[in-house]
Design a protein around this motif. Structure first.
Motif, mmCIF file in Angstrom:
data_model
loop_
_atom_site.group_PDB
_atom_site.id
_atom_site.type_symbol
_atom_site.label_atom_id
_atom_site.label_comp_id
_atom_site.label_asym_id
_atom_site.label_seq_id
_atom_site.Cartn_x
_atom_site.Cartn_y
_atom_site.Cartn_z
ATOM 1 N N PRO A 12 0.843 -1.203 0.000
ATOM 2 C CA PRO A 12 0.000 0.000 0.000
ATOM 3 C C PRO A 12 0.874 1.248 0.000
ATOM 4 O O PRO A 12 1.360 1.679 1.042
ATOM 5 C CB PRO A 12 -0.799 -0.144 1.305
ATOM 6 N N LEU A 13 1.080 1.827 -1.172
ATOM 7 C CA LEU A 13 2.041 2.918 -1.306
ATOM 8 C C LEU A 13 1.423 4.297 -1.146
ATOM 9 O O LEU A 13 2.013 5.175 -0.520
ATOM 10 C CB LEU A 13 2.745 2.833 -2.670
ATOM 11 N N LEU A 14 0.241 4.497 -1.719
ATOM 12 C CA LEU A 14 -0.340 5.833 -1.739
ATOM 13 C C LEU A 14 -1.817 5.767 -1.388
ATOM 14 O O LEU A 14 -2.553 4.917 -1.900
ATOM 15 C CB LEU A 14 -0.168 6.472 -3.119
ATOM 16 N N ASP A 15 -2.232 6.670 -0.514
ATOM 17 C CA ASP A 15 -3.645 6.846 -0.185
ATOM 18 C C ASP A 15 -3.967 8.307 -0.477
ATOM 19 O O ASP A 15 -3.710 9.197 0.338
ATOM 20 C CB ASP A 15 -3.890 6.516 1.291
ATOM 21 N N VAL A 16 -4.531 8.563 -1.663
ATOM 22 C CA VAL A 16 -4.747 9.955 -2.068
ATOM 23 C C VAL A 16 -5.742 10.659 -1.157
ATOM 24 O O VAL A 16 -5.677 11.879 -0.979
ATOM 25 C CB VAL A 16 -5.220 10.035 -3.537
ATOM 26 N N ASP A 17 -6.671 9.913 -0.568
ATOM 27 C CA ASP A 17 -7.617 10.527 0.357
ATOM 28 C C ASP A 17 -6.974 10.847 1.705
ATOM 29 O O ASP A 17 -7.591 11.501 2.546
ATOM 30 C CB ASP A 17 -8.825 9.611 0.570
ATOM 31 N N GLY A 18 -5.752 10.368 1.907
ATOM 32 C CA GLY A 18 -5.029 10.683 3.129
ATOM 33 C C GLY A 18 -4.293 12.004 3.052
ATOM 34 O O GLY A 18 -3.760 12.471 4.059
ATOM 35 N N TRP A 19 -4.217 12.588 1.847
ATOM 36 C CA TRP A 19 -3.574 13.875 1.637
ATOM 37 C C TRP A 19 -2.178 13.923 2.265
ATOM 38 O O TRP A 19 -1.340 13.129 1.902
ATOM 39 C CB TRP A 19 -4.482 15.020 2.129
ATOM 40 N N MET A 20 -1.913 14.797 3.231
ATOM 41 C CA MET A 20 -0.541 14.904 3.758
ATOM 42 C C MET A 20 -0.067 13.599 4.377
ATOM 43 O O MET A 20 1.120 13.308 4.390
ATOM 44 C CB MET A 20 -0.444 16.030 4.783
ATOM 45 N N GLY A 21 -0.980 12.799 4.914
ATOM 46 C CA GLY A 21 -0.596 11.537 5.530
ATOM 47 C C GLY A 21 -0.716 10.349 4.604
ATOM 48 O O GLY A 21 -0.578 9.208 5.047
ATOM 49 N N GLY A 22 -0.957 10.592 3.319
ATOM 50 C CA GLY A 22 -1.225 9.482 2.404
ATOM 51 C C GLY A 22 -0.016 8.917 1.696
ATOM 52 O O GLY A 22 -0.111 7.873 1.049
ATOM 53 N N ASN A 23 1.139 9.592 1.797
ATOM 54 C CA ASN A 23 2.359 9.097 1.161
ATOM 55 C C ASN A 23 3.025 8.131 2.133
ATOM 56 O O ASN A 23 3.902 8.498 2.915
ATOM 57 C CB ASN A 23 3.285 10.260 0.815
ATOM 58 N N LEU A 34 -1.184 21.202 -5.427
ATOM 59 C CA LEU A 34 -1.913 20.205 -6.208
ATOM 60 C C LEU A 34 -1.169 19.889 -7.505
ATOM 61 O O LEU A 34 -0.406 20.707 -8.034
ATOM 62 C CB LEU A 34 -3.322 20.708 -6.519
ATOM 63 N N LEU A 35 -1.413 18.706 -8.023
ATOM 64 C CA LEU A 35 -0.741 18.231 -9.226
ATOM 65 C C LEU A 35 -1.338 18.906 -10.464
ATOM 66 O O LEU A 35 -2.549 18.876 -10.680
ATOM 67 C CB LEU A 35 -0.883 16.714 -9.345
ATOM 68 N N VAL A 36 -0.469 19.495 -11.277
ATOM 69 C CA VAL A 36 -0.874 20.162 -12.515
ATOM 70 C C VAL A 36 -0.049 19.590 -13.661
ATOM 71 O O VAL A 36 1.170 19.399 -13.526
ATOM 72 C CB VAL A 36 -0.664 21.685 -12.432
ATOM 73 N N ARG A 56 -4.913 15.932 -6.228
ATOM 74 C CA ARG A 56 -3.822 15.092 -5.729
ATOM 75 C C ARG A 56 -2.684 16.018 -5.320
ATOM 76 O O ARG A 56 -2.412 17.003 -6.012
ATOM 77 C CB ARG A 56 -3.278 14.145 -6.806
ATOM 78 N N LEU A 57 -2.026 15.703 -4.232
ATOM 79 C CA LEU A 57 -0.821 16.443 -3.895
ATOM 80 C C LEU A 57 0.295 16.032 -4.845
ATOM 81 O O LEU A 57 0.446 14.849 -5.171
ATOM 82 C CB LEU A 57 -0.417 16.178 -2.451
ATOM 83 N N ALA A 58 1.066 17.002 -5.287
ATOM 84 C CA ALA A 58 2.112 16.753 -6.288
ATOM 85 C C ALA A 58 3.356 16.186 -5.617
ATOM 86 O O ALA A 58 4.437 16.794 -5.622
ATOM 87 C CB ALA A 58 2.433 18.039 -7.033
ATOM 88 N N TRP A 59 3.206 14.994 -5.058
ATOM 89 C CA TRP A 59 4.368 14.326 -4.468
ATOM 90 C C TRP A 59 5.415 14.066 -5.547
ATOM 91 O O TRP A 59 5.074 13.694 -6.676
ATOM 92 C CB TRP A 59 3.958 12.985 -3.869
#
Length: 723
Positions: free
Chosen positions: A64-75, A655-657, A631-634
């Protein structure tokens, strides 16, 4: 032959007894306080996230690598501390997900880890030549020492998991160095310590291996030193897998407390160790609330250690200083770390180092107490014990004189307990002494749970332990929810299906945290309401639209009498919260696309999982454009248009653009996220695993020099202690 049979029978029985005793004692805090193991970070970060990750694993999402609904805590790879590459962690996440009662789930998992820790302590004591009895006593006592119980176990479980693998690494590496076992075990245990994701595990492995190098250098054993270097090198190959994603996100994130500083928070003093045997002692250590003393016995080790110091076989430690030099190096290194400074890069709160100090002290005690107490110069020893107990009692009384009843009770436990233990050793047998010491551990734990049933030095959160109750009490919501104030603390929303932009994170995505006025706990300020409704540089769209927020949940005491802005209406108002919802549904419900430039016509948007998304569009040739995703632009996102790689960038709030080229009239835009350094990390970890297997095979073909504890380390005149 009889001795060999006794060893093979008694060894496993004592080890099993140690684990059983620790599991039994671990029930005492739970029976006294049903949320003892679901406290602070365990309540708002670990247990809800473990439950959520366990469900994802059962659904086939591994890793489980990414949880986009977790935002700052999702990476999750960048968070590191969830240990997504550690198989024991993953098994426990699945176990937790099968529970409705998170308090009971925490009890089961934390009892397991405490027993695991105790067994490792027992093995490392035995490896250094201590008898079974003293090793078992220390192994049972250490998991219930003050910091380990009240901080790591109750709250900071990631630290406990990292600490649990340290004695195994120490035990296996020392055995491998002297040729008594395969190096494979040392490498695997070291890898387990590293892959917990807690940097204190990595630090512990480095210190232990360095200490063993010093020990074998003093022995002039170059072959053993070479083995340790190879073991350390192979363990190091697992480090990039865990920490490259964290370092790769450093350009967009910030972690609190980095650098070198000394603010005194959770920073013990050497003098505090004088009271390590007083169950009632609350040391004068600065807390998070800037109080000048802990509310818990944070420097407590075990009740019997200080009173029994005069009865130990100290000459044995002097005679075997070379064999015990590794223990002394670990002890010295961690004492220096424990007394500060309070912030050193990723390592904060020096009190955390105290449990390794106690591990080293415990090993020395077990070695010196093997065979039971000494009985020459009895009067002198009695006098020294009385002085030690009186000093410990006075220091505790001086720190908190108003708690004199607790100190008197603790003093009585020490006085009576040590008298009974010494008398049993003198007139019965040493085994009876060990039983009395363990009984005293249980008595001290019972007293502490009566006096300090909760850890008031960290945050407590009053919410139900039941997942069903949490879901029933979750505030009304539709789609992604933005909290103004607090909706549910930390990651509790993960078990209620609440998709909140707020989450508990060990780091902050700088642009997102600034734009939303959000802290690491997922809590926002009153100004965040206007900030998310204000126009952005993206065609004047409000941030609340770019985030694809469907519900704004306002905490009334943070922003009272809130009114609905245009396009929104008040859906529900309670005594604590006001819920605002959109008048019209958001476009593109199949993915996370939140905005397309004028002239860009999106025909479909599909996101099959959190890491991937595909957007089909048309537009006029010669016209540029862009698309924005919720999505946060990790770092790690890769965008392709019809197989042609495009650049990605940060937009408002990070956010990702993706900018679309002017020469594209139609196309299929795909984005995929891969953690920075993942390929290199996986490759090195696999190479390390293969190297460990090859090294194990090669070492097995060579004759082992010694399969037993070295003669200098096995006190033959104390065979009764090993029975």
């Amino acid at each position: 032959m009889r001795t060999l049979v006794q060893r093979r029978v008694w060894g496993p029985l004592v080890a099993f007894g140690v684990c059983a005793a620790v599991v039994l004692l671990a029930q005492v805090p739970y029976l006294r306080n049903r949320v003892f193991y679901v406290w602070d970070d365990s309540a708002v970060q670990f247990m809800p996230t473990w439950h959520h990750l366990g469900q994802r694993l059962l659904d086939g999402d591994w890793p489980p690598l990414l949880d986009v609904d977790g935002w700052m805590g999702g990476n999750l790879p960048a968070e590191a501390l969830f240990g997504i590459w550690n198989p024991v962690n993953l098994g426990n996440y699945i176990l937790v997900s099968r529970f409705d009662d998170l308090g009971l789930a925490a009890l089961v998992v934390k009892s397991e880890i405490l027993a695991l820790l105790a067994l490792g302590v027992y093995l490392v004591c035995r490896e250094h030549g201590a008898g079974r009895g003293p090793s078992a006593v220390i192994a049972i006592a250490l998991p219930f020492s003050g910091f380990t119980l009240y901080f790591d176990t109750s709250s900071w479980i990631a630290g406990l998991m990292a600490f649990a693998w340290l004695p195994y690494t120490w035990w296996a590496a020392r055995r491998a160095a002297r040729g008594a076992s395969s190096p494979l075990w040392a490498i695997l245990f070291g890898a387990l310590a590293v892959t917990t994701g807690n940097p204190y595990g990595l630090l512990g492995v480095c210190v232990v291996l360095a200490a063993l190098l010093v020990e074998n250098w003093l022995r002039r054993d170059r072959a053993a030193m070479l083995k340790l270097v190879l073991i350390g090198g192979l363990v190091a190959m697992f480090v990039p897998l865990v920490y490259l994603p964290l370092l790769g996100t450093s350009s967009v994130t910030a972690r609190a407390g980095q650098g070198f500083a000394s603010d005194g928070i959770l920073m013990p003093r050497l003098s505090d160790l004088l009271s390590m045997s007083m169950p009632s002692h609350r040391p004068m250590i600065r807390t998070f609330s800037l109080d000048y003393r802990l509310h818990t016995p944070g420097v407590y080790f075990t009740w019997f250690l200080v009173p029994l110091l005069p009865w130990l076989h100290w000459r044995r430690l002097r005679e075997r200083w070379r064999e015990l030099s590794g223990v002394l190096v670990v002890l010295t290194a961690y004492v220096l770390l424990a007394i500060g400074p309070s912030n050193m890069w990723m390592f904060r709160f020096p009190l955390r180092h105290l449990e390794v100090v106690y591990l080293a002290i415990g090993v020395l005690f077990a070695v010196a107490f093997t065979g039971g107490p000494r009985f020459d110069h009895v009067r002198r020893r009695v006098a020294a014990t009385v002085a030690a107990v009186l000093l410990s009692g006075y220091l505790s009384f001086a720190a908190q004189p108003w708690q004199w009843r607790q100190h008197v009770t603790a003093f009585a436990l020490l006085a009576v307990g040590v008298a009974v233990s010494v008398a049993l050793a003198r007139f019965v047998r040493p085994q009876a002494t060990y039983a009395a010491l363990v009984a005293g551990v249980g008595a001290a734990l019972f007293l502490q749970m009566s006096w300090f049933p909760v850890n008031l030095d960290v945050a407590g959160y009053g919410f139900p332990k039941s997942v069903k109750e949490l879901k029933a009490q979750a505030p009304p919501h539709e789609g992604t929810t933005f909290p103004v104030g607090t909706v549910l603390p930390g990651n509790v929303g993960l078990v209620t299906d609440l998709k909140s932009t707020g989450s508990y994170s060990g780091m902050s995505f700088r642009e997102f945290a600034t734009a939303t006025c959000m802290n690491y706990k997922g809590t926002t300020c009153a100004a965040s309401f206007q900030q998310i409704l204000s126009p952005t540089a993206v065609d004047g769209r409000a941030l609340v639209d770019l985030l694809r927020v469907g519900t704004i949940l306002v905490q009334n005491d943070v922003l009272p009498d809130v009114q609905a802005p245009p396009g929104w209406h008040i859906a529900d108002r309670t005594a604590t919260h006001t819920a605002l919802r959109r008048d019209q549904p958001l476009p593109w419900p199949g993915g996370r696309l939140s905005h397309a430039s004028p002239g860009v016509r999106v025909t479909s948007d599909v996101s099959p999982d959190d890491r991937d998304e595909t957007v089909k569009f048309t537009k006029d040739r010669g016209q540029s454009g862009s698309v924005v995703f919720a999505r946060l632009a990790w770092p790690g996102y890769r965008a392709e248009l019809n197989g042609r790689e495009l650049a990605t960038r940060q937009g408002p709030a990070g956010l990702l653009v993706v900018d679309l080229p002017a020469d594209a009239e139609t196309g299929e835009l795909t984005i995929r996220w891969t953690p920075p350094g993942l390929g290199l990390g996986v490759g090195l970890a696999l190479a390390g695993l293969l190297g460990a297997l090859a090294y194990a095979v090669i070492s097995r073909r060579r004759p082992r020099r010694d399969r037993t504890v070295p003669a200098a380390e096995a006190p033959q005149d104390l065979a009764v202690a090993n029975a």
